[in-house]
Design a protein around this motif. Structure first.
Motif, PDB file in Angstrom:
ATOM      1  N   LEU A   1      -5.358  -4.006   2.076  1.00 17.01           N
ATOM      2  CA  LEU A   1      -4.057  -3.482   1.657  1.00 17.01           C
ATOM      3  C   LEU A   1      -3.670  -4.131   0.329  1.00 17.01           C
ATOM      4  N   GLY A   2      -3.418  -3.320  -0.670  1.00 16.75           N
ATOM      5  CA  GLY A   2      -3.192  -3.827  -2.016  1.00 16.75           C
ATOM      6  C   GLY A   2      -4.399  -3.672  -2.907  1.00 16.75           C
ATOM      7  N   GLY A   3      -5.558  -3.387  -2.296  1.00 19.04           N
ATOM      8  CA  GLY A   3      -6.769  -3.127  -3.073  1.00 19.04           C
ATOM      9  C   GLY A   3      -7.101  -4.221  -4.050  1.00 19.04           C
TER      10      GLY A   3
ATOM     11  N   ALA B   1       0.254  -5.310  -5.173  1.00 16.90           N
ATOM     12  CA  ALA B   1       0.839  -3.983  -4.949  1.00 16.90           C
ATOM     13  C   ALA B   1       1.421  -3.834  -3.559  1.00 16.90           C
ATOM     14  N   ALA B   2       0.791  -4.464  -2.567  1.00 15.86           N
ATOM     15  CA  ALA B   2       1.297  -4.332  -1.200  1.00 15.86           C
ATOM     16  C   ALA B   2       2.662  -4.985  -1.070  1.00 15.86           C
ATOM     17  N   ARG B   3       2.770  -6.232  -1.495  1.00 16.85           N
ATOM     18  CA  ARG B   3       4.023  -6.973  -1.347  1.00 16.85           C
ATOM     19  C   ARG B   3       5.146  -6.337  -2.153  1.00 16.85           C
ATOM     20  N   GLN B   4       4.848  -5.959  -3.380  1.00 17.61           N
ATOM     21  CA  GLN B   4       5.893  -5.522  -4.298  1.00 17.61           C
ATOM     22  C   GLN B   4       6.304  -4.062  -4.115  1.00 17.61           C
ATOM     23  N   LEU B   5       5.357  -3.220  -3.740  1.00 20.61           N
ATOM     24  CA  LEU B   5       5.654  -1.794  -3.681  1.00 20.61           C
ATOM     25  C   LEU B   5       5.658  -1.228  -2.266  1.00 20.61           C
ATOM     26  N   LEU B   6       4.715  -1.661  -1.451  1.00 19.23           N
ATOM     27  CA  LEU B   6       4.554  -1.030  -0.140  1.00 19.23           C
ATOM     28  C   LEU B   6       5.474  -1.603   0.928  1.00 19.23           C
ATOM     29  N   TYR B   7       5.675  -2.920   0.920  1.00 17.92           N
ATOM     30  CA  TYR B   7       6.497  -3.517   1.971  1.00 17.92           C
ATOM     31  C   TYR B   7       7.893  -2.881   2.069  1.00 17.92           C
TER      32      TYR B   7
ATOM     33  N   PHE C   1      -4.819  -5.037   6.875  1.00 15.14           N
ATOM     34  CA  PHE C   1      -3.443  -5.289   6.459  1.00 15.14           C
ATOM     35  C   PHE C   1      -3.205  -6.790   6.646  1.00 15.14           C
ATOM     36  N   VAL C   2      -3.435  -7.558   5.588  1.00 11.25           N
ATOM     37  CA  VAL C   2      -3.254  -9.009   5.634  1.00 11.25           C
ATOM     38  C   VAL C   2      -1.795  -9.332   5.330  1.00 11.25           C
ATOM     39  N   VAL C   3      -1.183 -10.155   6.155  1.00  7.81           N
ATOM     40  CA  VAL C   3       0.199 -10.562   5.907  1.00  7.81           C
ATOM     41  C   VAL C   3       0.239 -11.417   4.651  1.00  7.81           C
ATOM     42  N   TRP C   4       1.049 -10.984   3.699  1.00  9.97           N
ATOM     43  CA  TRP C   4       1.117 -11.697   2.423  1.00  9.97           C
ATOM     44  C   TRP C   4       1.527 -13.160   2.651  1.00  9.97           C
ATOM     45  N   GLY C   5       0.873 -14.055   1.920  1.00 13.77           N
ATOM     46  CA  GLY C   5       1.220 -15.466   1.962  1.00 13.77           C
ATOM     47  C   GLY C   5       0.454 -16.267   2.978  1.00 13.77           C
ATOM     48  N   SER C   6      -0.255 -15.588   3.904  1.00 12.89           N
ATOM     49  CA  SER C   6      -0.972 -16.319   4.951  1.00 12.89           C
ATOM     50  C   SER C   6      -2.303 -16.867   4.468  1.00 12.89           C
TER      51      SER C   6
ATOM     52  N   PRO D   1       5.505  18.490   8.849  1.00  8.39           N
ATOM     53  CA  PRO D   1       4.250  18.367   8.101  1.00  8.39           C
ATOM     54  C   PRO D   1       4.271  17.171   7.141  1.00  8.39           C
ATOM     55  N   ILE D   2       3.147  16.493   7.065  1.00  8.11           N
ATOM     56  CA  ILE D   2       2.993  15.410   6.091  1.00  8.11           C
ATOM     57  C   ILE D   2       2.838  16.050   4.720  1.00  8.11           C
ATOM     58  N   GLU D   3       3.688  15.653   3.808  1.00  6.88           N
ATOM     59  CA  GLU D   3       3.637  16.272   2.483  1.00  6.88           C
ATOM     60  C   GLU D   3       2.520  15.690   1.622  1.00  6.88           C
ATOM     61  N   TYR D   4       2.308  14.377   1.741  1.00  4.19           N
ATOM     62  CA  TYR D   4       1.270  13.736   0.935  1.00  4.19           C
ATOM     63  C   TYR D   4       0.509  12.711   1.765  1.00  4.19           C
ATOM     64  N   LEU D   5      -0.809  12.840   1.781  1.00  2.00           N
ATOM     65  CA  LEU D   5      -1.693  11.788   2.267  1.00  2.00           C
ATOM     66  C   LEU D   5      -2.206  11.041   1.043  1.00  2.00           C
ATOM     67  N   VAL D   6      -1.997   9.748   1.004  1.00  2.00           N
ATOM     68  CA  VAL D   6      -2.496   8.935  -0.101  1.00  2.00           C
ATOM     69  C   VAL D   6      -3.620   8.066   0.449  1.00  2.00           C
ATOM     70  N   ILE D   7      -4.798   8.172  -0.148  1.00  2.00           N
ATOM     71  CA  ILE D   7      -5.983   7.468   0.338  1.00  2.00           C
ATOM     72  C   ILE D   7      -6.254   6.290  -0.588  1.00  2.00           C
ATOM     73  N   GLY D   8      -6.014   5.084  -0.100  1.00  2.00           N
ATOM     74  CA  GLY D   8      -6.212   3.878  -0.900  1.00  2.00           C
ATOM     75  C   GLY D   8      -4.887   3.266  -1.296  1.00  2.00           C
ATOM     76  N   SER D   9      -4.821   1.931  -1.232  1.00  2.00           N
ATOM     77  CA  SER D   9      -3.536   1.249  -1.431  1.00  2.00           C
ATOM     78  C   SER D   9      -3.548   0.247  -2.575  1.00  2.00           C
ATOM     79  N   GLY D  10      -4.471   0.414  -3.521  1.00  2.00           N
ATOM     80  CA  GLY D  10      -4.477  -0.451  -4.690  1.00  2.00           C
ATOM     81  C   GLY D  10      -3.368  -0.083  -5.659  1.00  2.00           C
ATOM     82  N   PRO D  11      -3.465  -0.514  -6.909  1.00  2.00           N
ATOM     83  CA  PRO D  11      -2.385  -0.222  -7.868  1.00  2.00           C
ATOM     84  C   PRO D  11      -2.039   1.256  -7.972  1.00  2.00           C
ATOM     85  N   GLY D  12      -3.063   2.132  -7.947  1.00  3.33           N
ATOM     86  CA  GLY D  12      -2.781   3.562  -8.039  1.00  3.33           C
ATOM     87  C   GLY D  12      -2.137   4.102  -6.784  1.00  3.33           C
ATOM     88  N   GLY D  13      -2.762   3.861  -5.635  1.00  2.40           N
ATOM     89  CA  GLY D  13      -2.258   4.394  -4.380  1.00  2.40           C
ATOM     90  C   GLY D  13      -0.913   3.826  -3.988  1.00  2.40           C
ATOM     91  N   ALA D  14      -0.733   2.513  -4.185  1.00  5.73           N
ATOM     92  CA  ALA D  14       0.547   1.895  -3.828  1.00  5.73           C
ATOM     93  C   ALA D  14       1.679   2.448  -4.685  1.00  5.73           C
TER      94      ALA D  14
END
Length: 748
Positions: free
Chosen positions: A292-294, A396-402, A256-261, A222-235
């Motif tokens: 991604l990163g909101g 948030a995407a690069r620093q926390l999610l990657y 999902f944009v590749v960071w730096g592109s 079972p998935i324990e947590y679904l997080v909806i949104g990937s900005g500062p809060g969600g990430a």
């Protein structure tokens, strides 16, 4: 960094603007019924109407260009005009051209028919309308429309047409030679190759799609947590739960944009409704990230510490009023969490030596006025230190999610390009079982995005469910409210009547200051200074800003010739803005339209207008004290109190004493001012039972006053009022503390 701009990419920016503007027109209260009753009009007449509007906002023969230059510019203008008409004809902007060709079709025709105005009568009585009426009466017609004598829709239509044509005219093809600047590149030279070399490692997906049952399943249980949104809060929440060993899946509406592109800051395709959304009366332009990163990926990082006095005043007030749990969100705990944020995100404090001339102007003007200017905390690499040639953001995407995506032992599941429709519940209606969602067509134009990283293969538009033990909504003030309102329609037991109410926008007025020296606001850091001396009371903040001529042209009210005169001096202009710390009102809210999408209803209160006028006036004074010879605010109201005022003749402040007139004359009439918003907050307020949408434990309050035990909200929408400044760093910080509470186990 490349030494010249990519014209194709910036042209796409303009076209995104135009497409979004068309969408804004289509969303107006009058557009649908009008479209259904609008018969076809002779295309040749529409062509004449278009050319007359283009010439009104770009009167080439009046610009005083040298003959050879005028000939070259005429060739470019012909190309821009042709391209613009082709775009308009494929969009709902065509409705406006049709109405201006045959005025009897306009929704405010009755107000025109009875108007004793020479320009109006020429417009409605001349066969062919605007394109065939005497040219000398075209500007006076717009003057009449802006005055609103035919009703507010006439002012809205005039404003939309003005913005549409100026944004098109002052795209790079004409702006670069006329304004003499070089725009920075948006993309790396070969985004697809860059993506292939730099896409982040993603561990093999543990998610699979059961097409027969239209469900998404996790291989490990079972998935324990679904997080909806990937900005500062969600990430923050998703990465912290994943690091604690929880099975977590993150769902993001945007790509999902590749960071730096690419430079993701304020890029239309990564924004809510392509970055041209507005309130229902078109009075405030709304800017909010959907990628991604909101917001952390699209904003310009005006990062206010949650320990800054303006923010602390608000948070301490919430705690004192019982709207936030001081046990967890005390200043001491916020300080500890914020230190984690600074380390995890890479937040740095600027040095005064990094200020460019644009930033320096606000610094000098504030100091001369007696206010204390400050240097931002920025989530960016130092100048020249970024591994990307076009992007320096630490989002948030690069620093926390990657890192969480790459963890082979317990990878964070990720589903981008997915819109969550509603939260699903068990038979009791009070315990969530997961969410329903549908995939959208991914944004792949430059082949720099990761599509379907979990290899689900779900076709766009197919309704899908995903089960989870807990749901955390972190989709932002707009996105979270949309999910909650749609859920409430399907399940009345969680139809909390407070959802969506009390919208905070932090509306901002841009100010332009002309200097007798080169400023070059595109050089160096675009934003580095702010003034928060008035943040706690009366409640406004000043922030540096910059933009291309396609944006700057919208801020210069008046004739097409006046816009040219100011944009041709683009390199001598300074920009900063006055941001109001607005107060919540129940009538200001996020609502759903008939399709279940969001609309934003917002009106400034009289008291907020009074404070805003004070802030704008002080901003004008600071601009003069910094050395400006002329100051422009984007309003075609009668700011100087002229007895013969014409809204098509722009006015500017040329003396500091004229700032005193703002308090008397600035009314904030919708569609006669440019107001922008990027700090949406407070639609799902935290508070006790009967007061908040979310409890002090971040849980959703059900309609019967019970906490929904496994639906949480962690984003800017939970703030009881404005947080008092750009909320990004506060969201990161509060989300860190909330994550620790979740991991420890929030008691039911």
């Amino acid at each position: 960094m490349a030494d010249r701009p990519d014209f194709r990419v910036h042209e796409l920016d303009r076209r995104q603007f135009m497409a979004s503007l068309a969408a804004a027109i289509a969303a107006t209260s009058w557009s649908t019924s009008w479209a259904q009753s609008t018969p076809p009009v002779n295309p040749a007449d529409i062509q004449k109407t278009h050319q007359a509007l283009f010439d009104l906002w770009f009167p080439l023969s009046e610009l005083g260009l040298p003959p050879v230059a005028e000939q070259e510019i005429a060739t470019l203008a012909t190309e821009v005009s042709s391209d613009t008409l082709a775009e308009f004809e494929a969009m709902s902007v065509a409705q406006l051209l049709t109405g201006f060709t045959k005025p009897q079709l306009l929704p405010f025709y009755d107000g025109l028919r009875t108007a004793p105005n020479e320009a109006v009568q020429a417009f409605i009585k001349t066969s062919g309308g605007f394109g065939a009426m005497p040219p000398a009466l075209r500007a006076p017609l717009f003057s009449f429309l802006f005055e609103g004598s035919a009703g507010p829709v006439s002012t809205e239509v005039a404003s939309i047409l003005r913005e549409a044509y100026l944004a098109s005219i002052w795209g790079l093809k004409l702006a670069q030679p006329l304004a003499n600047f070089i725009a920075p590149p948006v993309f790396v030279s070969n985004p697809d190759v860059y993506k292939a070399l730099n896409a982040p490692p993603i561990a093999p997906s543990r998610l699979t799609y059961d097409a027969a049952n239209k469900t998404i399943i996790h291989a490990d249980g079972p998935i324990e947590y679904l997080v909806i949104g990937s900005g500062p809060g969600g990430a923050t929440v998703a990465s912290q739960l994943q690091a604690a060993g929880k099975r977590v899946v993150l769902i993001e509406k945007g790509p999902f944009v590749v960071w730096g592109s690419m430079t993701t800051r304020s890029y239309p395709a990564l924004m809510y409704k392509n970055d041209i959304a507005a309130t229902t009366d078109n009075a405030v332009i709304i800017r909010s990230g959907e990628t991604l990163g909101g917001g952390s990926a699209v904003n310009i990082d005006l990062a206010f510490s949650p320990l800054e006095s303006t923010v602390q005043t608000r948070i301490n007030g919430w705690i004192a009023d019982g709207l936030m749990d001081g046990t967890y969100y005390s200043t001491e705990h916020l300080a500890t969490a914020y230190e984690w944020v600074r380390q995890a995100i890479g937040t740095r404090t600027l040095a005064e030596s990094e200020l460019n001339s644009d930033n320096q102007a606000l610094w000098d003007g504030a100091a001369a006025y007696g206010a204390d200017p400050s240097l931002y905390h920025l989530n960016r690499f130092p100048v020249g230190a970024s591994p990307s040639p076009v992007n320096d953001k630490l989002d948030a995407a690069r620093q926390l999610l990657y890192p969480a995506f790459a963890d082979t032992n317990n990878p964070l599941g990720v589903i981008p390009d997915a819109t969550v429709d509603e939260i699903l519940f068990d038979a009791s209606g009070l315990r969530a079982t997961g969410v329903s969602l549908h995939m959208t067509v991914p944004w792949t134009k430059f082949r720099n995005t990761v599509t379907d990283p979990s290899n689900l293969g779900i076709p766009p538009g197919v309704p899908v469910t995903i089960a989870a033990e807990n749901v955390v909504l972190s989709a932002g003030t707009i996105g979270t409210t949309r999910v909650l309102l749609n859920t409430a329609k399907a399940n009345t037991k969680v139809a909390n009547p407070r959802i969506g109410h009390g919208l905070i926008l932090h509306p901002s007025v841009p100010l332009l200051g002309l200097f007798d020296r080169v400023i070059d606001l595109l050089e160096g850091l675009d934003s580095a200074t702010y003034v928060a001396s008035f943040g706690a009371s009366p409640g406004f903040i000043y922030e540096t800003m910059s933009g291309l001529p396609s944006y700057g042209s919208l801020l210069v009210m008046g004739s097409g010739k006046q816009v040219y005169e100011e944009m041709s001096r683009f390199n001598n202009y300074v920009g900063f803005g006055c941001m109001l710390v607005d107060t919540p009102s129940d009538d200001n809210r996020v609502l759903l339209d008939a399709t279940g999408d969001t609309i934003l209803q917002y009106t400034l209160s009289d008291s907020d207008k009074a404070r805003f006028r004070t802030g704008v006036a002080i901003g004008v004074r600071m601009m003069f004290l910094a050395g400006a010879t002329k100051v422009i605010i984007p309003s075609n109201e009668n700011l100087l109190g002229q007895p013969d005022f014409d809204p098509m003749v722009g006015v500017a402040f040329t003396d500091i004493a004229q700032a005193d007139l703002i308090d008397q004359n600035l009314k904030f009439i919708p569609n006669r001012n440019i107001l922008t918003s990027a700090h949406l907050q407070a639609t799902n307020k935290m508070g006790p039972k009967g007061v908040g949408v979310v409890s002090l434990k971040h849980r959703l309050w059900a309609a019967n006053g019970e906490e929904v035990p496994n639906v949480y909200v962690m984003d800017s929408s939970i703030f009881p009022t404005s947080v008092g400044a750009n909320p990004m760093q506060s969201i990161y910080t509060i989300a860190k503390i909330f994550s620790e509470r979740l991991i420890a186990g929030i008691p039911e």
